[in-house]
Design an enzyme around this catalytic site. Structure first.
Site, mmCIF file in Angstrom:
data_model
loop_
_atom_site.group_PDB
_atom_site.id
_atom_site.type_symbol
_atom_site.label_atom_id
_atom_site.label_comp_id
_atom_site.label_asym_id
_atom_site.label_seq_id
_atom_site.Cartn_x
_atom_site.Cartn_y
_atom_site.Cartn_z
ATOM 1 C CG ASP A 184 39.923 43.553 40.177
ATOM 2 O OD1 ASP A 184 39.264 42.529 39.916
ATOM 3 O OD2 ASP A 184 41.134 43.516 40.531
ATOM 4 C CG ASP A 218 43.802 46.284 48.453
ATOM 5 O OD1 ASP A 218 43.146 45.267 48.802
ATOM 6 O OD2 ASP A 218 45.020 46.407 48.656
ATOM 7 C CB VAL A 219 38.608 43.603 48.998
ATOM 8 C CG1 VAL A 219 37.859 43.707 47.686
ATOM 9 C CG2 VAL A 219 39.595 42.450 48.997
ATOM 10 C CE1 TYR A 239 41.145 30.162 47.371
ATOM 11 C CE2 TYR A 239 40.456 27.869 47.203
ATOM 12 C CZ TYR A 239 40.362 29.185 46.793
ATOM 13 O OH TYR A 239 39.460 29.523 45.802
ATOM 14 C CE LYS A 244 37.889 31.713 48.205
ATOM 15 N NZ LYS A 244 37.282 32.960 47.720
ATOM 16 C CB THR A 277 39.537 31.825 35.999
ATOM 17 O OG1 THR A 277 40.198 31.212 37.116
ATOM 18 C CG2 THR A 277 38.051 31.577 36.082
HETATM 19 N N1 LIG Z 1 38.305 29.406 39.242
HETATM 20 C C1 LIG Z 1 37.896 28.431 40.027
HETATM 21 O O1 LIG Z 1 37.740 27.302 39.607
HETATM 22 C C2 LIG Z 1 37.558 28.703 41.464
HETATM 23 C C3 LIG Z 1 37.329 27.592 42.292
HETATM 24 C C4 LIG Z 1 36.951 27.820 43.600
HETATM 25 C C5 LIG Z 1 36.804 29.120 44.069
HETATM 26 N N2 LIG Z 1 37.063 30.179 43.241
HETATM 27 C C6 LIG Z 1 36.875 31.524 43.794
HETATM 28 O O2 LIG Z 1 36.116 32.301 42.878
HETATM 29 C C7 LIG Z 1 36.582 33.648 42.861
HETATM 30 C C8 LIG Z 1 36.999 34.061 41.455
HETATM 31 O O3 LIG Z 1 38.011 33.189 40.999
HETATM 32 P P1 LIG Z 1 38.737 33.399 39.584
HETATM 33 O O4 LIG Z 1 39.215 32.061 39.186
HETATM 34 O O5 LIG Z 1 37.882 34.199 38.683
HETATM 35 O O6 LIG Z 1 40.009 34.259 40.075
HETATM 36 P P2 LIG Z 1 40.961 35.268 39.268
HETATM 37 O O7 LIG Z 1 42.277 35.236 39.942
HETATM 38 O O8 LIG Z 1 40.920 34.974 37.805
HETATM 39 O O9 LIG Z 1 40.242 36.684 39.537
HETATM 40 C C9 LIG Z 1 40.190 37.217 40.851
HETATM 41 C C10 LIG Z 1 39.993 38.725 40.766
HETATM 42 O O10 LIG Z 1 40.055 39.237 42.117
HETATM 43 C C11 LIG Z 1 40.840 40.413 42.103
HETATM 44 N N3 LIG Z 1 41.457 40.648 43.413
HETATM 45 C C12 LIG Z 1 42.406 39.907 44.033
HETATM 46 N N4 LIG Z 1 42.778 40.495 45.175
HETATM 47 C C13 LIG Z 1 42.056 41.648 45.282
HETATM 48 C C14 LIG Z 1 42.007 42.688 46.235
HETATM 49 N N5 LIG Z 1 42.822 42.701 47.312
HETATM 50 N N6 LIG Z 1 41.138 43.710 46.048
HETATM 51 C C15 LIG Z 1 40.332 43.733 44.949
HETATM 52 N N7 LIG Z 1 40.348 42.773 43.991
HETATM 53 C C16 LIG Z 1 41.206 41.744 44.161
HETATM 54 C C17 LIG Z 1 41.914 40.136 41.049
HETATM 55 O O11 LIG Z 1 42.551 41.330 40.603
HETATM 56 C C18 LIG Z 1 41.095 39.430 39.971
HETATM 57 O O12 LIG Z 1 40.534 40.348 39.058
HETATM 58 C C19 LIG Z 1 37.715 33.716 43.897
HETATM 59 O O13 LIG Z 1 37.210 34.135 45.143
HETATM 60 C C20 LIG Z 1 38.196 32.287 43.970
HETATM 61 O O14 LIG Z 1 38.817 31.993 45.204
HETATM 62 C C21 LIG Z 1 37.443 29.992 41.953
#
Ligand SMILES: NC(=O)c1ccc[n+]([C@@H]2O[C@H](COP(=O)([O-])OP(=O)(O)OC[C@H]3O[C@@H](n4cnc5c(N)ncnc54)[C@H](O)[C@@H]3O)[C@@H](O)[C@H]2O)c1
Length: 248
Positions: free
Chosen positions: A33, A54-55, A146, A150, A180
């Site tokens: 992360d 960092d991805v 967004y 995706k 989250t």
């Molecule tokens: N929570 C939801 O309901 C939901 C809905 C649809 C899609 N998603 C997708 O599911 C995934 C997880 O969502 P979440 O709610 O747990 O998000 P979150 O924001 O709680 O966690 C995302 C994590 O990704 C890390 N991250 C962000 N940019 C980064 C980078 N450049 N390099 C490395 N790490 C990085 C952040 O530090 C964080 O730990 C995401 O891809 C999000 O788009 C979530």
């Protein structure tokens, strides 16, 4: 679970839940992360390794994946959870925002998937799970960028499922809905009136319970299954774990 798994985006939210549950089931887990303090502490509590990464940084992604593979003794599965949310009217999206969101959400999975490939190739029926969103499957008001980012993850994952099947690699896409920090950040930015409207809409939109799911109880178990040999004949699939969000 006798697996060596890399979870990208394991510092919080869904990624942290995956790290916890996979480690609790006996998998050897490396969490990557960009958020180092949170990531290290979440991994430590789960009994997993942590690597800052960092991805969007190609060199760092390749070096970190190799380091994680060396520490784990190989990689059986890659779970790329990391992503960021973008909201705003389609007509107001700037080039700068477009590039930033695409860089993290679309180019990020491409880089981690490419970096993991040499290690995944060495195993029989290894697997990749990338994270998209229901936003990619249906219209997402105020979320064109967004949704587009995706949508790219869906197209990328289906294509590598075809191209990399010859190496015995499976690739699937998860569309989650879970409570989250990302969800809270978004909801907290709304006015009181917008928040009431949002909560009302959620009740109508999620047939199972009227709310987003729980990361540990609703999302992580599905990831454990996708990583396991039970899913060895599944590839190229869109898997929505969202309480039926967008069915109505
Ligand atoms: N929570 C939801 O309901 C939901 C809905 C649809 C899609 N998603 C997708 O599911 C995934 C997880 O969502 P979440 O709610 O747990 O998000 P979150 O924001 O709680 O966690 C995302 C994590 O990704 C890390 N991250 C962000 N940019 C980064 C980078 N450049 N390099 C490395 N790490 C990085 C952040 O530090 C964080 O730990 C995401 O891809 C999000 O788009 C979530």
């Amino acid at each position: 679970m006798d697996k060596r798994v890399v979870v990208v985006g394991g510092a919080q939210g869904i990624g942290a839940a995956c790290v916890r549950s996979l480690a609790a089931e006996g998998a050897k887990v490396a969490s990557l992360d960009v958020s180092a303090d949170k990531g290290r502490s979440a991994a430590q509590q789960a009994g997993a390794m942590f690597f800052e990464c960092d991805v969007t940084n190609r060199d760092q992604v390749f070096a970190t994946m190799a380091e994680a593979a060396s520490e784990l003794g190989g990689i059986d599965s890659l779970v790329h959870v990391a992503g960021i949310l973008a909201k705003g009217p389609a007509e107001e999206i700037t080039d700068e925002t477009w590039h930033r969101i695409m860089d993290v959400n679309a180019r990020g999975p491409m880089l981690t998937n490419q970096a993991a490939l040499p290690f995944l190739k060495k195993n029989d029926r290894s697997g990749i799970v990338n994270f998209a969103s229901s936003a990619a499957l249906a219209g997402y008001p105020d979320g064109a960028l967004y949704a587009a980012s995706k949508g790219a993850v869906v197209a990328w994952t289906k294509t590598i499922a075809l191209e990399w099947a010859r190496f015995g690699i499976r690739a699937n896409v998860l569309h989650p809905s879970a409570h989250t920090p990302m969800f809270d950040d978004h909801r907290n930015k709304l006015s009181e009136e917008q928040r009431e409207e949002y909560d009302r809409a959620m009740l109508a939109k999620v047939p199972l319970g009227g709310r987003f799911g729980d990361t540990d109880r609703d999302i992580a178990p599905v990831i454990s299954f996708l990583v396991s040999d039970g899913a060895r004949f599944m590839t190229g699939q869109n898997i929505a774990v969202n309480g039926g969000y967008h069915l109505v």
